[in-house]
Every structure is written in C-alpha cells, then in structure tokens.
Design a protein around this motif. Structure first.
Motif, short mmCIF file in Angstrom:
data_model
loop_
_atom_site.label_atom_id
_atom_site.label_comp_id
_atom_site.label_asym_id
_atom_site.label_seq_id
_atom_site.Cartn_x
_atom_site.Cartn_y
_atom_site.Cartn_z
N GLU A 1 0.83 -1.20 0.00
CA GLU A 1 0.00 0.00 0.00
C GLU A 1 0.87 1.26 0.00
OE1 GLU A 1 -2.47 -0.32 3.39
OE2 GLU A 1 -3.52 -2.11 2.69
N ALA A 2 1.91 1.26 0.82
CA ALA A 2 2.82 2.41 0.86
C ALA A 2 3.57 2.54 -0.45
CB ALA A 2 3.81 2.24 2.01
N PHE A 3 4.03 1.43 -1.00
CA PHE A 3 4.75 1.45 -2.27
C PHE A 3 3.89 2.08 -3.36
CE2 PHE A 3 6.08 -0.48 -6.30
CZ PHE A 3 7.45 -0.26 -6.28
N ASP A 4 2.62 1.72 -3.38
CA ASP A 4 1.73 2.22 -4.44
C ASP A 4 1.46 3.72 -4.31
OD1 ASP A 4 1.53 -0.29 -5.51
OD2 ASP A 4 -0.36 -0.80 -4.53
N ARG A 5 1.70 4.30 -3.13
CA ARG A 5 1.48 5.75 -2.96
C ARG A 5 2.63 6.58 -3.53
NH1 ARG A 5 -0.41 7.85 2.77
NH2 ARG A 5 -0.60 9.73 1.47
N LEU A 6 3.79 5.96 -3.75
CA LEU A 6 4.93 6.68 -4.31
C LEU A 6 4.68 7.00 -5.79
CD1 LEU A 6 7.73 4.51 -2.69
CD2 LEU A 6 7.16 6.86 -2.06
N SER A 7 5.36 8.02 -6.29
CA SER A 7 5.17 8.41 -7.68
C SER A 7 5.63 7.30 -8.61
CB SER A 7 5.96 9.70 -7.98
OG SER A 7 7.35 9.41 -8.07
N VAL B 1 10.09 -0.15 7.96
CA VAL B 1 10.28 1.22 8.38
C VAL B 1 10.07 2.18 7.22
CG1 VAL B 1 12.80 1.25 7.97
CG2 VAL B 1 11.78 2.81 9.66
N GLN B 2 10.45 1.77 6.01
CA GLN B 2 10.26 2.63 4.84
C GLN B 2 8.79 2.73 4.44
OE1 GLN B 2 12.93 0.41 2.40
NE2 GLN B 2 14.76 1.38 3.26
N ALA B 3 8.06 1.65 4.62
CA ALA B 3 6.63 1.69 4.33
C ALA B 3 5.91 2.63 5.31
CB ALA B 3 6.04 0.28 4.40
N LEU B 4 6.23 2.51 6.58
CA LEU B 4 5.60 3.36 7.59
C LEU B 4 5.96 4.83 7.39
CD1 LEU B 4 6.13 1.14 10.77
CD2 LEU B 4 3.94 1.69 9.70
N SER B 5 7.23 5.11 7.10
CA SER B 5 7.64 6.50 6.91
C SER B 5 7.05 7.07 5.64
CB SER B 5 9.17 6.60 6.87
OG SER B 5 9.69 5.92 5.76
N THR B 6 6.88 6.26 4.61
CA THR B 6 6.26 6.73 3.37
C THR B 6 4.84 7.21 3.65
OG1 THR B 6 7.59 5.33 1.91
CG2 THR B 6 5.41 5.99 1.10
N GLN B 7 4.09 6.44 4.43
CA GLN B 7 2.72 6.85 4.75
C GLN B 7 2.72 8.15 5.54
OE1 GLN B 7 0.37 5.43 3.31
NE2 GLN B 7 0.20 3.22 3.58
N ASN C 1 5.06 15.82 10.44
CA ASN C 1 6.40 15.87 11.04
C ASN C 1 6.59 14.55 11.77
OD1 ASN C 1 6.79 18.57 10.26
ND2 ASN C 1 5.79 19.32 12.10
N CYS C 2 7.78 13.97 11.69
CA CYS C 2 7.93 12.66 12.30
C CYS C 2 9.37 12.40 12.75
CB CYS C 2 7.47 11.54 11.36
SG CYS C 2 8.17 11.59 9.71
N VAL C 3 9.49 11.46 13.67
CA VAL C 3 10.77 10.88 14.04
C VAL C 3 10.76 9.44 13.57
CG1 VAL C 3 12.20 10.08 15.97
CG2 VAL C 3 11.25 12.39 16.01
N VAL C 4 11.77 9.07 12.78
CA VAL C 4 11.86 7.73 12.20
C VAL C 4 12.90 6.94 12.99
CG1 VAL C 4 12.32 6.38 10.12
CG2 VAL C 4 11.22 8.63 9.94
N VAL D 1 5.36 9.26 15.26
CA VAL D 1 6.57 8.48 15.51
C VAL D 1 6.52 7.26 14.62
CG1 VAL D 1 7.85 7.11 17.19
CG2 VAL D 1 6.84 9.30 17.87
N VAL D 2 7.54 7.07 13.81
CA VAL D 2 7.62 5.92 12.91
C VAL D 2 8.54 4.89 13.53
CG1 VAL D 2 8.32 5.11 10.62
CG2 VAL D 2 7.17 7.32 10.87
N ASP D 3 7.97 3.83 14.05
CA ASP D 3 8.74 2.78 14.72
C ASP D 3 8.23 1.43 14.24
OD1 ASP D 3 10.15 1.08 16.34
OD2 ASP D 3 9.46 1.93 18.23
#
Length: 709
Positions: free
Chosen positions: A5-11, A30-36, A43-46, A216-218
């Motif tokens: 789902e996160a991958f599909d949101r990227l350009s 972690v990349q999927a969560l941060s993408t969302q 604003n987030c902390v990864v 927070v992206v964890d």
C-alpha cells in the motif's frame, strides 16, 4: 499496514527506480511506515537500527513529493551533527536524487569556494549541511541565503538524538523557525535516529511552530539478541594485549572515551605490531579520512576512536565492536554496538574491557539497563536564554538591523524558548543594549561596539556556533597537518622540551609559532601522551541507580567473564552495607562520611551544595556519593538532620541558584555576557544541576532512612 500500500502511494518514477535502479523487490517495514507518514504531510521521528534504511525511509517519499509537486530549487535540507557524516552520506544522497534526475549538494567549512559558487548559480535539490554552516550562510553577505532557502519544503535531521539534549539542538530548532519565516511555508520536519528514549517528545520539540500532524515511525518487531561480553582487564596494557589476541583476522572498532586514551591505546597496539588506525576530533581531517579509508579496505585491523564514530559514519562491514571501560549512557552504547550486525547472517555485538573497578560496575549497569529495554530520554531544553541571545544577535546581523519591536516573530513557537518568559526575553535585549552588545537606533537592533569586539569582525566565526572550544595549535609536519593539541598542553611541553604522541606516532617539537598558532614537528622515537581540555563525566541518576542494583544483586549476567565475576564479587563485598539501606550514610576509615545517594552528578551537586550551606563545612559531590569532610564529618547526627531538613520540602530552581557564586562565574556559554546576572545564574544552575534528580533522591531518603536518635 501492508508494504504494498505504501509502495503504491509513491510516484511512478520513484516506484520504477526502486525496482530497476535500486534493485529492490519492495520497501522495508520502516520505509513503508515512513512513506505513509511523510506523504500524509506529518512531522515525524523515524526509528530504525543503524543500517536499517532510515535515509531511504526519509528520502524516497520526499523524492516522490518532489517529483509529483515539481519542487524546484533547494527543496530539502539534510542536516547532520558533524561534517564527517555529511561527507559519508554524499554519494548516497547523490544516488537517491539521481534516480529521478535531481541533484544533491554539500555545504560546510571544508567545501571549496568554487563548489559553493556553482551551487549558488545552480542550486541543488537537496542540500547537505551542518547547523553552523547554515547559520554562516544566513549571516553571509556573499551568499544569497534568502533566495537559496526560500524554496525549502522539508528538513531531514540525521542522528536527531545527538542534537536534542544540548545547545546545538536549541540552535538547530531556532534555525528551522528562521528558515520557515524566509519561505513562508510550513516546512516538514523529519528526524532520524536509532536510539531515542522519548520519540514523542522529540517530534514535538522539532515541530515548534509547525501546524503539521506529528507521528513516531517505529517498525518495532523482534530483533536478534546481540552478543555481549564483559571482561575485567585491569590496565590499558592488558586491554591492548587482549585486543591483539581477540578475533584475529577480523575488523575491530574500539571505542575509548577520551582523545588521550585513544592515542595511548593506539600507540600500544602499534608497538605490538597491530595494524591500527586512529580517529578523534583533534586529528587532521586528512589523517581521519585516510585512517577510515584504510580501515574500510583492511581485513585484519583495528580502528581506535572516540564517540565521533558512533554517529552513523560508515567504516565498512565491521566484525566486532570493543568498548574500553563504558560509555556514559545506554543510548551511546546502542549507537556503538549498532556499528556491527549489518551483514546478512551476522549479529550485533559488543565486548567491554574494563580497566578499573568503577568502569566495570558501570559497564555491568549499562548491560542491565539494556536488557530491561531502557534508553535515556533526550530531554530537549525549553529554557535556553543564552541561545536566545545568540539568535537575537544573529537576526540583527542577518537583517542588517532587526526591528526592535518584531525580532521575536522570527523565532516565535520555537520549543527551545518555550519557558523563556516575555519579561526574561525583554530583559535580555535591554541588558545587551545597556552593555553595548547591541545598539538600538531608529527602532532597529544592530551589533554594538562591545558586540563587535566579542562576536564581530575578527571574531565573526564565534557567532556561527553556540559553543566555544579551547585554544588549540595545529601540529605541522612540513606542509602536512597532523592534528591539533591544546595550547595549555603545549605550553607545558615546550618548557620541558619533550616529545609527544599524536595520530599514534611520536613527534619531536621543532618550534612553536604562537602568533600563527602552529607547532612544527618531526618524527621521534618516543613521546608522552597529550592532554586535551575536557569536563568530568556526569552520569545520569538512572545509570547510577543501575550501578547500585548491580552492587546489591547476587545475580551474574551471562555476558560476564570469570574475571569480571570475580572482580564484581569483590566490589559487592566491599559495598555490602548497601544491602541494608538504599542510601546509607557510611563513615570511612579516614573519618569522613559518605552518603551513598546514587543520585547522579547533577543531582548530587544540588544536594552537596545545599548541605554545605546548612552544615557550614566542606561537602563535595561525585556521581554516586556525597562526601562530608573536615568539620562536616564531626557528627553523623548533624549530617542526618541536615538531610532530613532538605527532604522535608520540595526543592526548586531557586534553591539551586543559591549555590551559584557570583564572584566565580562558571564558563557555561560564550554568550553569558549577553545575560542579566539573575538569568545568567539561572543558566549556570540549570546547566550544572538537576532539581528533579535531587528531589527523587530526597523522596527515597524520606521513605527509607532510619530516624537518627
């Protein structure tokens, strides 16, 4: 959430390059969560372990936004605490931006003027920079900072934990507010870290005046248990012997918590024929770079370093991390151990080699806290009047005279100044005007004659950073810079005309040019170890309490060697009195008394100072105990009653400020001359003491102390 789902949101362009450019089959958790989170505008902390893909976690969604929204000019700032990390990440950022036909640039003190001019003429899409270089850019008359920074849409702060707890962090978040005002945009703020104990606090601190949502992206998830070992070796000579024998044929990174001991251990290893390289802040950049390069290419070698190498710098595929003694926090330990375990199938590891009993107990306490899942909160400051003064001066120079009624609007909402009252803010400016640090004319603030002397003209570089460093001299072998040594050390050595060791090699002093700030040297056969200015290590109360638990326990951790177990058993026997009372007041053989408070350095400074005022005789603090000497040690009952009196009330910062001696001003900040005396004393108290730790200690005393007859 599924990663698809996160991958599909990227350009489309970013999705194509992830598969075909990077050769990935998809995104890590972690990349999927941060993408969302990032595509949602938060604003987030990864959070992710070292080599866990945090850089891509931030930049892939930002590149997607850059692509879809057609960002132009300098759109993303990548901020790191040290230049070496910027240098290390340069190729990575260039690769990522190049995936969609964009560019990354690097801007710091070592970047040549020609390269800077090219970036001014053709701004990169991503600019890697330190906070100090960002301040210099804003103050420069030669750099069109407003034009370059007006297009910034997002800021990525790497190793955000390294900023959060000190003045550099306050300076950083103030800069973010100033850049926000330049572009009139709500800049997205993204912090990256492997070790943050309070990520929600950090993301709120970063956000400041931003109205964006906060996340927070964890990715969480179980991680393989690391391989830990704790050994007691007794001396640095024995540590060198063991490092030589441990893990032959592998690449070992050894952390040592002082530059002098890095030099000493490196020299001892070299004498044993070990292929050894050194890295610390007083070595020339060329020395550090060549050492790290050679180490990265080696297979059976050792690099000995200070904490600088815990900040995400890639020195290749490490096999083992070795810690001499112990770091001062769990967070630092996690960063260091995170240098290992990157290779598929490998496990993160750390071996502690304790050279004395205190370090042994501290290392055991670090392991205990780690096993419990504890990481220290960063506790970003919200009352930093000296940094506010620094920013008032910087704004007056940036604006070529800031509006005296409106300068605060450039910083309003900055979390670092959240507890600085309006009255305090105004009194700081009034004091600077009265002291001729600033002048007010035509309703504008500009640098005054004293301010020019302190922070302008020849001392202009003093304004770029919020901290000072002691005077150093460059050590030159011909045209090659070896590194720097403190001027005070060289004054002593020049009088005695000895040799000294730097970069692991002995040097003979040929001559010192004090005006030019250089020391000419030539190779020698032997030499003494240099010293550098430094402050005593102040441990947190959490770590000191863990040290007490280690001393009171009868359990042995599986990581302890036979020698460590024997040495810790001996320490437990010596501290058997702790079993009866968590904070005993013990009489020493020399007649002194020690109160084993385990309050930490900052908490014990408050308690010792107030007890000395009460008793009227010498009371001195350390990290784990408070010592009553001379007249203060005449009566256990007097000491007991004095502690009881403190425990009967809740201490406040007013109590700590009483301990600041106006006639002996502590050097906390180079911007202390900008502060009225009352605020300066408050700053000294807050920077050197902890009311919270003192009150927690007194509360425990009140609950557990046996009444004194």
């Amino acid at each position: 959430m599924r990663t698809e789902e996160a991958f599909d949101r990227l350009s489309p362009a970013v999705r194509y390059q992830i598969v075909n450019g990077l050769g990935w089959s998809g995104l890590r958790p972690v990349q999927a969560l941060s993408t969302q989170a990032i595509l949602d505008g938060a604003n987030c902390v990864v959070l992710a372990p070292t080599a866990g893909g945090k850089t891509e976690a931030a930049f892939l969604p930002l590149l997607s936004r850059m692509d879809v929204e057609d960002w132009r000019g300098v759109s993303v700032l990548y901020i790191a605490p040290i230049r070496a990390l910027l240098n290390n990440q340069e190729a990575r950022l260039s690769t990522l931006t190049g995936l969609i036909g964009r560019r990354a640039g690097k801007w710091h003190g070592d970047v040549k003027e020609a390269a800077r001019r090219r970036m001014i003429d053709e701004p990169p899409d991503v600019l890697a920079i330190t906070p100090e270089s960002l301040e210099a850019m804003l103050l420069s008359t030669r750099t069109p900072a407003r034009r370059l920074l007006a297009t910034v849409r997002a800021v990525v702060i790497d190793e955000v934990h390294a900023f959060a707890g000190d003045d550099r962090g306050a300076h950083l978040v103030a800069l973010l507010e100033r850049i926000t005002r330049i572009g009139q945009a709500d800049i997205q703020r993204i912090g990256l870290s492997a070790t943050v104990g309070d990520p929600e606090v950090i993301v709120s601190w970063l956000s400041g005046s931003s109205l964006r949502p906060q996340r927070v992206v964890d990715p969480g998830g179980a991680r393989k248990a690391p391989e830990l070992a704790l050994d007691f070796v007794g001396t640095l000579d024995n540590a060198a012997l063991l490092i030589d024998q441990l893990y032959p044929g592998t690449r070992r990174l050894v952390f040592v918590d002082s530059r002098r001991r890095v030099e000493e251990l490196g020299h001892r290893l070299a004498q044993r024929g070990v292929e050894v390289y050194l890295s610390h802040s007083s070595l020339a950049l060329s020395e550090r770079a060549s050492a790290e390069r050679a180490f990265e290419e080696g297979t059976n070698c050792v690099i000995v370093a200070t904490s600088a190498l815990e900040l995400g710098i890639d020195v290749g595929d490490l096999d083992h991390v070795i810690q001499i003694d112990a770091p001062s926090s769990v967070s630092s330990f996690l960063q260091r151990m995170g240098r290992t375990g990157r290779r598929a199938g490998s496990i993160a590891n750390c071996t502690f080699l304790a050279t004395d009993e205190d370090a042994l107990v501290r290392a055991a306490a670090i392991i205990e806290l780690f096993r419990s899942g504890y990481v220290e909160p960063a506790r970003p400051a919200t009352w930093v009047p000296h940094v506010l003064a620094h920013q008032a001066i910087a704004l007056s120079m940036q604006e070529r005279g800031s509006a005296s009624h409106d300068w605060w609007s450039a910083l309003e909402g900055c979390a670092a100044f959240g507890e600085v009252s309006v009255e305090e803010r105004e009194s700081i400016v009034r004091h600077m005007v009265a002291s001729d640090i600033l002048v007010e004319a035509d309703a504008r603030l500009a640098l005054g004659a004293r301010g020019e002397k302190l922070y302008g003209a020849r001392n202009f570089l003093e304004l770029y950073a919020v901290f000072s460093t002691p005077r150093v001299l460059r050590v030159m072998h011909g045209q090659m810079e070896v590194g720097v040594v403190d001027a005070s050390f060289l004054e002593d050595t020049e009088r005695k005309i000895p040799n000294f060791i730097l970069a692991g090699r002995p040097w003979h002093i040929v001559g010192v040019d004090w005006r030019a700030g250089t020391c000419a040297v030539e190779p020698a056969r032997e030499g003494s170890y240099p010293r550098w200015f430094g402050l005593p290590v102040s441990l947190d109360r959490s770590l000191c309490q863990a040290m007490r638990r280690v001393l009171c326990s009868r359990q042995n951790d599986a990581s302890w060697s036979t020698r460590a177990v024997a040495a810790l058993d001996a320490q437990r026997q010596l501290h058997a009195f702790l079993d009866e009372d968590p904070q005993p007041l013990e009489e020493e053989p020399d007649g002194r008394f020690r109160w084993w408070s385990f309050a930490g350095g900052a908490g014990n400074r408050v308690l010792a100072g107030l007890l000395e005022l009460e008793i009227g005789e010498r009371v001195s603090p350390s990290n784990t105990f408070i010592t009553f000497s001379n007249g203060a040690a005449k009566s256990r009952a007097v000491i007991h009653r004095a502690i009881d009196a403190l425990a009967a009330c809740t201490l406040t910062w007013r109590d700590a400020i009483r301990l600041v001696d106006p006639s002996q001003r502590s050097r906390i900040s180079k911007f202390q001359p900008c502060l009225p005396p009352a605020i300066e004393h408050g700053l000294i108290a807050r920077e050197t003491m902890s009311i919270e730790d003192a009150n927690e200690t007194l509360a425990l005393w009140k609950r557990t102390a046996t009444p004194e007859d």
